[in-house]
Motif scaffolding. Structure first.
Motif, short mmCIF file in Angstrom:
data_model
loop_
_atom_site.label_atom_id
_atom_site.label_comp_id
_atom_site.label_asym_id
_atom_site.label_seq_id
_atom_site.Cartn_x
_atom_site.Cartn_y
_atom_site.Cartn_z
N ASP A 39 -18.94 17.49 31.81
CA ASP A 39 -19.77 18.57 31.30
C ASP A 39 -20.14 18.25 29.86
O ASP A 39 -19.25 18.08 29.02
N GLU A 40 -21.43 18.19 29.58
CA GLU A 40 -21.87 17.78 28.25
C GLU A 40 -21.37 18.70 27.15
O GLU A 40 -20.89 18.23 26.11
N GLN A 41 -21.49 19.99 27.33
CA GLN A 41 -21.07 20.93 26.29
C GLN A 41 -19.55 20.84 26.07
O GLN A 41 -19.08 20.82 24.94
N LEU A 42 -18.79 20.80 27.16
CA LEU A 42 -17.34 20.68 27.04
C LEU A 42 -16.97 19.35 26.38
O LEU A 42 -16.06 19.29 25.55
N ALA A 43 -17.71 18.30 26.70
CA ALA A 43 -17.45 16.99 26.09
C ALA A 43 -17.69 17.03 24.58
O ALA A 43 -16.94 16.44 23.81
N ARG A 44 -18.74 17.75 24.16
CA ARG A 44 -18.99 17.89 22.72
C ARG A 44 -17.84 18.62 22.04
O ARG A 44 -17.39 18.23 20.96
N GLU A 45 -17.36 19.69 22.68
CA GLU A 45 -16.22 20.43 22.13
C GLU A 45 -14.97 19.56 22.07
O GLU A 45 -14.24 19.56 21.08
N CYS A 46 -14.74 18.81 23.14
CA CYS A 46 -13.56 17.93 23.19
C CYS A 46 -13.67 16.81 22.15
O CYS A 46 -12.66 16.42 21.56
N THR A 47 -14.88 16.32 21.95
CA THR A 47 -15.07 15.28 20.93
C THR A 47 -14.74 15.84 19.55
O THR A 47 -14.01 15.21 18.77
N GLN A 48 -15.24 17.03 19.28
CA GLN A 48 -14.94 17.67 18.00
C GLN A 48 -13.44 17.91 17.86
O GLN A 48 -12.84 17.61 16.82
N ASP A 49 -12.80 18.45 18.91
CA ASP A 49 -11.36 18.69 18.87
C ASP A 49 -10.57 17.40 18.68
O ASP A 49 -9.54 17.39 17.99
N THR A 50 -11.05 16.33 19.29
CA THR A 50 -10.38 15.04 19.14
C THR A 50 -10.34 14.62 17.68
O THR A 50 -9.28 14.23 17.16
N PHE A 51 -11.47 14.71 17.00
CA PHE A 51 -11.51 14.30 15.60
C PHE A 51 -10.74 15.26 14.70
O PHE A 51 -10.08 14.82 13.75
N VAL A 52 -10.79 16.55 15.00
CA VAL A 52 -10.01 17.51 14.21
C VAL A 52 -8.52 17.18 14.33
O VAL A 52 -7.80 17.11 13.33
N ARG A 53 -8.06 16.94 15.56
CA ARG A 53 -6.64 16.60 15.76
C ARG A 53 -6.29 15.26 15.13
O ARG A 53 -5.25 15.12 14.49
N ALA A 54 -7.14 14.28 15.33
CA ALA A 54 -6.86 12.94 14.79
C ALA A 54 -6.80 12.97 13.27
O ALA A 54 -5.86 12.44 12.67
N PHE A 55 -7.77 13.60 12.64
CA PHE A 55 -7.78 13.63 11.19
C PHE A 55 -6.65 14.50 10.63
O PHE A 55 -6.11 14.22 9.58
N GLY A 56 -6.29 15.54 11.38
CA GLY A 56 -5.16 16.36 10.97
C GLY A 56 -3.82 15.64 11.08
O GLY A 56 -2.86 15.98 10.40
N ARG A 57 -3.77 14.65 11.96
CA ARG A 57 -2.53 13.89 12.18
C ARG A 57 -2.64 12.45 11.69
O ARG A 57 -1.85 11.60 12.11
N LEU A 58 -3.59 12.18 10.85
CA LEU A 58 -3.80 10.82 10.38
C LEU A 58 -2.55 10.25 9.71
O LEU A 58 -2.28 9.05 9.81
N GLY A 59 -1.77 11.11 9.10
CA GLY A 59 -0.51 10.66 8.49
C GLY A 59 0.50 10.17 9.51
O GLY A 59 1.40 9.40 9.19
N GLU A 60 0.35 10.59 10.77
CA GLU A 60 1.26 10.17 11.83
C GLU A 60 0.85 8.83 12.46
O GLU A 60 1.63 8.25 13.21
N PHE A 61 -0.37 8.38 12.16
CA PHE A 61 -0.83 7.11 12.72
C PHE A 61 -0.04 5.99 12.05
O PHE A 61 -0.12 5.78 10.85
N ARG A 62 0.73 5.25 12.86
CA ARG A 62 1.61 4.21 12.34
C ARG A 62 0.97 2.83 12.29
O ARG A 62 1.53 1.91 11.73
N GLY A 63 -0.15 2.67 12.94
CA GLY A 63 -0.81 1.38 12.93
C GLY A 63 -0.24 0.37 13.90
O GLY A 63 -0.57 -0.81 13.85
N GLU A 64 0.64 0.81 14.80
CA GLU A 64 1.21 -0.09 15.80
C GLU A 64 0.17 -0.47 16.84
O GLU A 64 0.24 -1.54 17.43
#
Length: 179
Positions: A39-64
């Protein structure tokens, strides 16, 4: 500038680095979320949520793993949960348009695309996700395994089972397209 440098700068609060990471990865994340949700609209929302979560947890990214692998694992999780929430997993109509896939297609009977979408929808979620990531989006098995938290061999086995199930579901309709 590579992802490591951008991540370092983003962790320090550099908004341009966040924007660069977003711009670099948004198209592929959207295609993945669109494939999973259908679903295109749901995909747009999920894409936005993905980046919000990723950027909010960027400190947890260990680089492994590579940043893209880590980001795509978040996208898969967000998409599956989003699709479940709106109860679209069993009723979605996957868009198999060649422009979305970015590849040319062979001429086929008009109903084949719809039958293929229904057959993909009929796959168990664990097989469908690997199939979509590998065969439609081109992710290598290493990245799929990391993104889904499974062994490399498990990713390969799930893809094999997904393909076998699709051949069984589609039968004679795809014989001329199977190489």
């Amino acid at each position: 500038m590579d992802d490591e440098q951008l991540i370092r700068r983003a962790r320090e609060g550099d908004q341009d680095a966040f924007r660069s990471l977003y711009d670099r990865h948004v198209d592929r994340v959207f295609r993945l979320t669109h494939r999973v949700t259908g679903d295109e609209q749901l995909a747009r929302e999920c894409t936005q949520d993905t980046f919000v979560r990723a950027f909010g947890r960027l400190g947890e990214f260990r680089g492994e793993a590579r940043f893209s692998t880590w980001l795509h694992s978040i996208a898969v999780s967000v998409s599956i949960n989003g699709a479940r929430k709106v109860k679209r997993l069993h009723t979605r109509q996957a868009d198999l348009d060649p422009e979305v896939q970015g590849r040319p297609t062979r001429a086929a009977d008009p109903g084949l695309r719809e039958r293929l979408a229904q057959a993909i929808d009929a796959l168990p979620e664990i097989y469908r996700t690997v199939f979509l990531m590998h065969d439609l989006e081109g992710y290598p098995h290493n990245d799929i395994a990391e993104a889904l938290g499974i062994a490399l061999g498990t990713s390969k086995a799930r893809l094999s089972r997904a393909r076998a199930a699709l051949r069984g579901l589609l039968g004679d309709a795809v014989k001329e397209y199977v190489t």
